[in-house]
Enzyme design. Structure first.
Site, PDB file in Angstrom:
ATOM      1  N   VAL A  60       0.808  -1.221   0.000  1.00 21.76           N
ATOM      2  CA  VAL A  60       0.000   0.000   0.000  1.00 21.76           C
ATOM      3  C   VAL A  60       0.841   1.270   0.000  1.00 21.76           C
ATOM      4  CG1 VAL A  60      -1.980  -1.114   1.099  1.00 21.76           C
ATOM      5  CG2 VAL A  60      -0.249   0.036   2.522  1.00 21.76           C
ATOM      6  N   ASN A  86      -7.337  -1.246   5.813  1.00 17.15           N
ATOM      7  CA  ASN A  86      -7.015  -1.909   7.073  1.00 17.15           C
ATOM      8  C   ASN A  86      -5.516  -2.134   7.273  1.00 17.15           C
ATOM      9  OD1 ASN A  86      -7.539  -3.845   9.451  1.00 17.15           O
ATOM     10  ND2 ASN A  86      -6.528  -5.175   7.951  1.00 17.15           N
ATOM     11  N   SER A 143      -7.783   3.233  15.438  1.00 21.08           N
ATOM     12  CA  SER A 143      -7.433   2.513  16.660  1.00 21.08           C
ATOM     13  C   SER A 143      -7.877   3.337  17.857  1.00 21.08           C
ATOM     14  CB  SER A 143      -5.925   2.279  16.732  1.00 21.08           C
ATOM     15  OG  SER A 143      -5.528   1.871  18.030  1.00 21.08           O
ATOM     16  N   TYR A 156       2.558   5.320  15.959  1.00 25.12           N
ATOM     17  CA  TYR A 156       1.305   4.616  15.655  1.00 25.12           C
ATOM     18  C   TYR A 156       0.097   5.499  15.970  1.00 25.12           C
ATOM     19  CZ  TYR A 156      -2.130   0.828  15.535  1.00 25.12           C
ATOM     20  OH  TYR A 156      -3.214   0.041  15.235  1.00 25.12           O
ATOM     21  N   ALA A 158      -0.082   8.767  16.262  1.00 17.71           N
ATOM     22  CA  ALA A 158      -0.131   9.929  15.370  1.00 17.71           C
ATOM     23  C   ALA A 158      -0.689   9.538  14.008  1.00 17.71           C
ATOM     24  CB  ALA A 158       1.263  10.535  15.226  1.00 17.71           C
ATOM     25  N   SER A 159      -0.265   8.377  13.514  1.00 12.92           N
ATOM     26  CA  SER A 159      -0.751   7.937  12.195  1.00 12.92           C
ATOM     27  C   SER A 159      -2.247   7.668  12.222  1.00 12.92           C
ATOM     28  CB  SER A 159       0.011   6.689  11.734  1.00 12.92           C
ATOM     29  OG  SER A 159      -0.332   5.545  12.508  1.00 12.92           O
ATOM     30  N   LYS A 160      -2.737   7.070  13.296  1.00 13.65           N
ATOM     31  CA  LYS A 160      -4.162   6.744  13.382  1.00 13.65           C
ATOM     32  C   LYS A 160      -5.017   7.986  13.630  1.00 13.65           C
ATOM     33  CE  LYS A 160      -3.879   2.347  12.578  1.00 13.65           C
ATOM     34  NZ  LYS A 160      -4.456   1.786  11.323  1.00 13.65           N
ATOM     35  N   ILE A 189      -8.704  -6.134  20.900  1.00 12.99           N
ATOM     36  CA  ILE A 189      -9.383  -7.257  20.274  1.00 12.99           C
ATOM     37  C   ILE A 189      -8.545  -8.524  20.439  1.00 12.99           C
ATOM     38  CG2 ILE A 189     -10.442  -8.094  18.139  1.00 12.99           C
ATOM     39  CD1 ILE A 189     -11.671  -5.483  19.225  1.00 12.99           C
TER      40      ILE A 189
END
Length: 252
Positions: A60, A86, A143, A156, A158-160, A189
């Site tokens: 991606v 995803n 997230s 992580y 910051a990206s989400k 999860i």
């Protein structure tokens, strides 16, 4: 069969939550293109749904690879109705020791990948002569840490967080094209990182008290939420973040 006759592209679709979403979509009648860099055991699922599941190697972060993904989906099933962004990675580390390479890898996959796939799917979702139907659906996977500080998750998180704002902007820009864009935000999860957390008894006891549901979520519960966002029942839902986290954000 709420998704019968619809085609879905799911990045990171061969394992974890991506596979759970693929299984949920297939159960509702959709044809699915599972895009990832590794097929894992997706062939077993393909054998159970002959003719309705295609694996496509995809990076991606690579523009050409993403274009090839959309071309393959159109050639196999005639177009794309649903995109689930995803694919994601996590390179944990406190900011003081987080390397530039890990930062760049996280942002490239989790954010730039969402941008590239979203841009590439607009054409397949709006091809002239395509039946009107319910319109296109884009589901970005965020997230619970997108809006909650977590030590060691600077890149992580910051990206989400960026994915959630990109979702809102995309919803505004693509609404005139009859494409709805929403975000699915899972909590802890029983799959992947969540399962690893629960295996650490000391860490799990710390996090468990923050969950109103007092348990990990199940992958199929995330799949069910994705089906809702992909189907006609969410026709008046656009530009929002749907949290599937067992009440994590509201616990004391």
């Amino acid at each position: 069969m709420r998704l019968e006759g619809r085609t879905a592209v799911i990045t990171g679709g061969t394992r974890g939550l991506g596979r759970a979403i693929a299984e949920a979509f297939l159960a509702e009648g959709a044809s699915v293109v599972a895009a990832a860099r590794n097929p894992y055991d997706i062939k077993e699922l393909a054998d159970d749904h002959e003719g309705r599941l295609l694996y496509q190697y995809t990076d991606v972060t690579d523009e050409r690879s993403v274009e090839e993904l959309m071309t393959a989906a159109c050639e196999a099933y005639g177009g794309v109705d649903i995109l689930v962004n995803n694919a994601g990675v996590s390179r944990d580390g406190k900011i003081a020791r987080l390397s530039v390479a890990d930062w760049n890898t996280t942002l490239a996959t989790n954010l730039t990948g969402v941008f590239l796939c979203t841009r590439a799917v607009i054409g397949p979702m709006t091809t002239p002569g395509k039946p009107a139907g319910p319109g296109g659906r884009i589901i970005n996977v965020s997230s619970c840490v997108a809006g909650r500080a977590a030590v060691g998750a600077g890149a992580y998180s910051a990206s989400k967080a960026a994915v959630e704002m990109f979702t809102r902007t995309s919803a505004v820009e693509l609404a005139p094209k009859n494409i709805r864009v929403n975000c699915l935000s899972p909590g802890y999860i029983d799959e992947g990182m969540g399962k690893e957390l629960a295996a650490n008894e000391r860490a799990w006891e710390s996090y468990r008290g923050r969950l109103l549901s007092d348990r990990l979520g199940r992958p199929e519960e995330v799949g069910a939420a994705a089906v809702f966002l992909a189907g006609g029942e969410s026709s008046y839902v656009n530009g929002t973040v749907v949290e599937v986290n067992g009440g994590l954000l509201w616990a004391a």
